[in-house]
Write an enzyme that holds these catalytic residues in place. Structure first.
Site, short mmCIF file in Angstrom:
data_model
loop_
_atom_site.label_atom_id
_atom_site.label_comp_id
_atom_site.label_asym_id
_atom_site.label_seq_id
_atom_site.Cartn_x
_atom_site.Cartn_y
_atom_site.Cartn_z
N PRO A 95 0.84 -1.06 -0.03
CA PRO A 95 -0.21 0.01 0.19
C PRO A 95 1.25 1.02 -0.26
CG PRO A 95 0.14 -1.18 1.60
CD PRO A 95 0.76 -2.29 1.54
N LYS A 96 0.91 2.37 -0.66
CA LYS A 96 1.43 3.37 -1.04
C LYS A 96 0.35 4.83 0.36
CE LYS A 96 2.99 7.17 -4.06
NZ LYS A 96 3.39 7.84 -3.11
N PHE A 97 1.37 4.58 0.95
CA PHE A 97 0.99 5.97 2.13
C PHE A 97 1.25 7.36 2.04
CE2 PHE A 97 1.80 1.64 4.45
CZ PHE A 97 0.86 1.46 6.24
#
Length: 287
Positions: free
Chosen positions: A26-28
């Site tokens: 996941p891209k924070f």
């Protein structure tokens, strides 16, 4: 290891790549930050190469629990009421050291680590494959705990698609795909799918004064030079810190005739991709 450390980046794509050997994270939504644990202290480096330790002293103190010789790549983030608060990240990054300490008390930062660049015993591990670096990352972080934590990772694209849909409400921007066999190197070696797509643009000037910015002038990937929309107070303060350290420039005009102060800044910003067709662009963050 060279300093500043040049970081790996992700190329925007319309759909996640699939097939054997792909891993997904996941891209924070935060600020790209390299954590460098030296023999006696810890330094934090931004994507641009600037040392930003004073803005993130809570993370620097936490990183002292790492073994000397450890270098991490990841994202400085702030959680607030169950979701990522990018506005709080921007405020922290542009604050004075005293103000940053005050903000850290009310909204402490976390560090989402996704890669290990140097191991305390093995040294520079960037040439090793992602899957091996991932295993070493988990080993290095296991005894440390919060607020330094590894991002989730999976080799199941169906799980990644669930993350993409289900985690948006928590402020997760999208998903990054990485080859399990790939080494770590500078440049766009990964792929990303985001809910709101952006492109990188080079800052070539500004309007207003270096201390009171109104807007930035950017060179888009296709070479066009455009004036941005008026910056938010947080973005203006952050950009001003870069401009004050740059060489003074002269007057120039964009292709649309807008006057601005031109100067080589070395600064890169993200702009919303959908706005680049028009005469103005929307800056979302400094890189």
């Amino acid at each position: 290891m060279e300093h500043p450390i040049r970081v790996a980046l992700a190329q925007a794509v319309r759909a996640l790549p699939t097939g054997p050997g792909w891993w997904y994270e996941p891209k924070f939504d935060g600020h790209r930050t390299v954590v460098i644990r030296d023999a006696e202290t810890t330094r934090l480096q931004a994507r641009s190469g600037r040392i930003v330790t004073t803005a993130w002293m809570d993370l620097a103190h936490a990183a002292m629990a790492l073994e000397p010789g450890t270098v991490l790549d990841g994202e400085a983030v702030i959680w607030h009421e169950g979701r990522l608060d990018f506005g709080a990240v921007q405020s922290r990054a542009s604050a004075s050291p005293a103000r940053a300490r005050e903000l850290a008390r009310t909204k402490p930062a976390s560090y989402a680590a996704w890669d290990l660049l140097a191991h305390p015993e093995l040294g520079d591990v960037r040439t090793r494959p992602y899957v091996e670096r991932r295993r070493l990352l988990l080993d290095v972080l296991a005894p440390v705990g919060t607020p330094l934590q590894p991002v989730p990772a999976t080799d199941d694209v169906e799980v990644a698609l669930v993350w993409y849909e289900a985690l948006q409400a928590q402020g997760i921007e999208g998903v990054v795909a990485k080859r399990g066999s790939s080494p770590y190197r500078p440049g766009r070696i990964w792929q990303k799918v985001r809910h709101a797509e952006t492109v990188d643009a080079e800052v070539v000037g500004y309007t207003g004064s270096a201390r009171q910015l109104r807007a930035l002038v950017v060179r888009l990937p296709d070479g066009r030079v455009r004036l941005s929309q008026r910056l938010t107070a947080a973005l203006a303060a952050q950009a001003a810190a870069h401009l004050r350290a740059a060489e003074p420039g002269g007057l120039a005009r964009t292709e649309d005739g807008d006057a601005y102060t031109a100067m080589p800044t070395g600064l890169v910003v993200e702009v919303l991709a959908g706005t680049t067709r028009h005469a103005v662009v929307t800056v979302t963050r400094l890189r």
